[in-house]
Design a protein around this motif. Structure first.
Motif, short mmCIF file in Angstrom:
data_model
loop_
_atom_site.label_atom_id
_atom_site.label_comp_id
_atom_site.label_asym_id
_atom_site.label_seq_id
_atom_site.Cartn_x
_atom_site.Cartn_y
_atom_site.Cartn_z
N SER A 444 0.82 -1.22 0.00
CA SER A 444 0.00 0.00 0.00
C SER A 444 0.85 1.26 0.00
N THR A 445 2.19 1.14 -0.03
CA THR A 445 3.07 2.31 0.00
C THR A 445 3.56 2.63 -1.41
N ARG A 446 2.62 2.80 -2.35
CA ARG A 446 2.97 3.08 -3.74
C ARG A 446 2.12 4.22 -4.27
N ALA A 447 2.63 4.87 -5.30
CA ALA A 447 1.93 6.02 -5.85
C ALA A 447 0.55 5.65 -6.39
N ALA A 448 0.44 4.47 -7.00
CA ALA A 448 -0.81 4.10 -7.66
C ALA A 448 -1.83 3.48 -6.71
N TYR A 449 -1.45 3.23 -5.45
CA TYR A 449 -2.32 2.44 -4.57
C TYR A 449 -3.72 3.03 -4.41
N PRO A 450 -3.90 4.33 -4.11
CA PRO A 450 -5.26 4.84 -3.94
C PRO A 450 -6.14 4.62 -5.17
N SER A 451 -5.56 4.80 -6.36
CA SER A 451 -6.33 4.57 -7.59
C SER A 451 -6.63 3.10 -7.77
N GLU A 452 -5.67 2.26 -7.46
CA GLU A 452 -5.85 0.82 -7.64
C GLU A 452 -6.92 0.26 -6.72
N VAL A 453 -6.86 0.63 -5.45
CA VAL A 453 -7.78 0.02 -4.50
C VAL A 453 -9.22 0.44 -4.82
N LEU A 454 -9.42 1.66 -5.31
CA LEU A 454 -10.76 2.08 -5.72
C LEU A 454 -11.21 1.28 -6.94
N ARG A 455 -10.32 1.13 -7.91
CA ARG A 455 -10.67 0.38 -9.12
C ARG A 455 -11.00 -1.08 -8.79
N LEU A 456 -10.16 -1.71 -7.97
CA LEU A 456 -10.39 -3.11 -7.63
C LEU A 456 -11.68 -3.27 -6.82
N ALA A 457 -11.94 -2.31 -5.92
CA ALA A 457 -13.15 -2.39 -5.10
C ALA A 457 -14.40 -2.26 -5.96
N THR A 458 -14.37 -1.36 -6.93
CA THR A 458 -15.56 -1.19 -7.76
C THR A 458 -15.73 -2.35 -8.74
N VAL A 459 -14.62 -2.97 -9.16
CA VAL A 459 -14.74 -4.19 -9.97
C VAL A 459 -15.50 -5.25 -9.19
N LEU A 460 -15.14 -5.40 -7.92
CA LEU A 460 -15.84 -6.37 -7.07
C LEU A 460 -17.32 -6.00 -6.94
N HIS A 461 -17.59 -4.71 -6.83
CA HIS A 461 -18.98 -4.28 -6.71
C HIS A 461 -19.79 -4.64 -7.95
N PHE A 462 -19.26 -4.33 -9.13
CA PHE A 462 -19.99 -4.64 -10.35
C PHE A 462 -20.17 -6.14 -10.53
N GLN A 463 -19.16 -6.92 -10.13
CA GLN A 463 -19.30 -8.37 -10.19
C GLN A 463 -20.40 -8.84 -9.25
N ARG A 464 -20.43 -8.27 -8.05
CA ARG A 464 -21.43 -8.68 -7.06
C ARG A 464 -22.83 -8.29 -7.53
N ARG A 465 -22.95 -7.12 -8.18
CA ARG A 465 -24.26 -6.67 -8.65
C ARG A 465 -24.79 -7.61 -9.73
N GLU A 466 -23.86 -8.11 -10.57
CA GLU A 466 -24.29 -9.03 -11.61
C GLU A 466 -24.72 -10.38 -11.03
N LYS A 467 -24.06 -10.82 -9.99
CA LYS A 467 -24.37 -12.14 -9.42
C LYS A 467 -25.57 -12.09 -8.47
N LYS A 468 -25.92 -10.87 -7.97
CA LYS A 468 -27.07 -10.68 -7.11
C LYS A 468 -27.00 -11.50 -5.81
N HIS A 469 -25.81 -11.73 -5.31
CA HIS A 469 -25.71 -12.42 -4.02
C HIS A 469 -26.14 -11.47 -2.91
N ARG A 470 -26.83 -11.99 -1.93
CA ARG A 470 -27.31 -11.14 -0.83
C ARG A 470 -26.25 -10.99 0.23
#
Length: 589
Positions: A444-470
């Motif tokens: 987490s001590t890298r220049a790109a980390y804040p951008s990466e963690v947001l991108r990865l988190a939203t990828v997980l969100h879109f995947q979860r929305r498609e699968k509709k898991h509760r």
């Protein structure tokens, strides 16, 4: 030889000489009355760069001739984890030495477990160039190396308790004195390698990197010598490991400034000028500039950085595999990393000219500016008691500079290709984002980390929305990240819309993404609120002292909704846009 072609002197006698004044007049004419000073630009390091350099710029600058050999070494790094005997890493290292590597560098988490007998069996210690980094037990480790019957070692040891702020410094210095005594007759072994890469890997400017490395060296020059170990012997044992980033010209100047100031530092300790020529520089690609998004761009960054190291006078280079942030060591990326310096040497011919940067008006000027500023940084740390005393101040300054870079990345002023510009919205990851976010090893001590963690988190969100898991997830984005998100989002809007938008979130809070099957919501919470929340979700007792909240927390939807409400998380808002709108636009959807 009779058949050897003779080179003709280079001459451009058909062209009239053009004076500096004539060039300046031509620039004014081409600018059509605009002030040439308007073309100057200030760097993040605080240096002013001119649009035009000329021969007179060298007047008054100290001359510098690098005396390092053009035969720089290609030294790949192999990490060996805790309780690991290192057999796999040793086998890979032996193979690398047959395929273009000149030496090997082992980063040892647990030096006591490292199987030195097996190492000596596969890589004879008297003929193999091997470097080691250890955090404790340096003297006993070297004794184990010598217990193999090896009369002399080749390579180096990185044991830097000052930079790595190890506890009980007097004891660590005693360990180093023992190491120096054991290896004093070994001309090809550097027993005192500084971890200067520490400062590059935490976002330090090139000026800070040089100044702080000199401050670490000064502690050893002051405290290591004894009646049995003279100062000159301590100075001769030095090597400095530096981290490399893609800022090509500034990285060249950084290494040149470091060599110049090394001579200045030794002179301050009363050592002759020729003693500075013994300094070796081991340049490795920095983790600070590596990315997990569009990771093949790391190959291009490594190429630029390695070229800068060679042209700047490094004695050895080490290139990290492009996927080392998220993949276990593998033959494909390891081979690319190993072959990159080989190509620069064998095909680009960068080992055939000594100090090719010498005489460049631009490089000589910024080298001089950088050296002056870095010496001022060194003097300030020295006045504060030296690096071992002022390490807290140094870490605060590194943190402040890193935060400034995060802000520039969010606003687009500082570009990371593939991360905040020219992103690939359809990128298919070679790793599991959920597993990576949960991993304690995710850097987490890298220049790109804040951008990466947001991108990865939203990828997980879109995947979860498609699968509709509760189920739901909360991803810790980090401190100040909502401000970075706001700045990145505004950059994507038409200019007339930006001024009317406001974000509401108190300073000093943590940013989180609350993802359900229906929506993703950016929120903020205090560190205490998030800590209590994480304990409840992870079912960890409130009195458990060593609990570190993970980056990614998941549970059933009802539990997460109740916990988020109970512990007072608040939504981050952008007027006129929902969180889903913000995230979708940032993701290029």
């Amino acid at each position: 030889m009779a058949d050897t072609p003779h080179s003709a002197p280079v001459s451009f006698s058909e062209f009239d000489a053009v004076s500096t004044a004539a060039w300046q007049e031509r620039i004014k004419r081409d600018l059509k009355g605009a002030d040439p000073a308007a073309l100057e630009w200030a760097t993040a390091e605080g240096l002013n760069v001119q649009p035009f350099y000329h021969q007179e710029a060298l007047h008054g600058l100290p001359t510098q001739a690098l005396t390092t050999s053009t035969a720089w070494l290609n030294i790949p790094t192999y990490a060996v984890g805790a309780a690991d005997k290192g057999h796999t890493a040793i086998a890979r290292a032996a193979d690398a030495l047959e395929r273009g590597a000149d030496g090997i560098y082992f980063e040892l988490t647990d030096a006591a477990s490292f199987d030195i007998s097996y190492l000596h069996e596969r890589l004879p210690l008297s003929t193999s160039y091997i470097g080691y980094s250890v955090r404790i037990g340096a003297a006993s480790f070297v004794e184990r190396l010598l217990a193999t019957g090896t009369p002399t070692l080749r390579g180096f040891l990185r044991f830097d308790p000052v930079t790595d702020h190890a506890p009980d410094l007097p004891h660590q210095l005693a360990e180093l004195r023992t190491v120096l005594t054991l290896t004093r007759h070994m001309a090809e072994f550097r027993a005192l390698t500084l971890n200067g890469a520490f400062f590059a890997n935490r976002g330090g400017t090139v000026i800070q990197q040089v100044g702080f490395a000199l401050a670490a060296a000064a502690v050893y020059l002051e405290q290591l010598p004894t009646d049995d170990i003279p100062l000159a012997e301590v100075a001769a044992a030095f090597q400095i490991q530096v981290g490399l980033n893609p800022n090509y010209f500034f990285e060249i100047a950084k290494l040149r400034a470091l060599r110049r100031l090394w001579a200045t530092l030794l002179h301050a300790f009363g050592l002759p000028a020729d003693a500075a020529q013994a300094l070796r520089i081991f340049a490795v690609t920095s983790t600070w500039s590596q990315t997990t998004l569009d990771p093949h761009t790391n190959l291009l960054r490594a190429t630029t950085a390695t070229m800068a190291a060679v042209l700047g006078g490094a004695n050895a280079v080490g290139v990290a595999p492009f996927d080392s942030l998220y993949q276990s060591p593998n033959e494909f990326s390891g081979r690319l990393a190993r072959n990159l310096p080989v190509i620069l040497r064998e095909e680009a011919g960068l080992n055939r000219v000594a100090d090719p940067a010498a005489g460049s008006y631009y490089l000589e000027t910024i080298t001089d500016q950088m050296a002056r500023e870095a010496w001022a940084v060194f003097q300030r740390v020295d006045a504060a008691g030296g690096l071992s005393v002022a390490i807290g101040m140094v870490l605060q300054e590194l943190h402040a500079v890193a935060q400034m870079q995060f802000q520039r990345i969010a606003s687009g002023e500082q570009v990371i290709i593939g991360t905040n510009r020219f992103q690939n919205p359809h990128e298919q990851f070679d790793y599991n984002p959920k597993k990576l976010l949960r991993s304690k090893e995710f850097d987490s001590t890298r220049a790109a980390y804040p951008s990466e963690v947001l991108r990865l988190a939203t990828v997980l969100h879109f995947q979860r929305r498609e699968k509709k898991h509760r189920r739901a997830a909360v991803v810790l984005l980090g401190a100040h990240t909502n401000q970075l998100i706001m700045e990145s989002f505004l950059r994507l809007l038409p200019v007339q819309e930006r001024l009317a938008l406001k974000a509401s979130h108190p300073a000093g809070t943590l940013s989180v993404l609350f993802s359900t099957p229906e929506a993703a919501t950016l929120m903020y919470a205090t560190p205490d609120q998030f800590g209590h929340f994480a304990r409840v979700v992870c079912r960890v007792a409130i009195n458990e002292p060593d609990f570190v909240p993970p980056t990614l927390l998941t549970a059933d939807l009802a539990t997460m909704q109740e916990a988020v409400s109970l512990f007072g998380f608040r939504e981050f808002t952008v007027e006129g846009y929902s969180t889903d709108d913000v995230l979708a636009r940032l993701q290029g959807r």
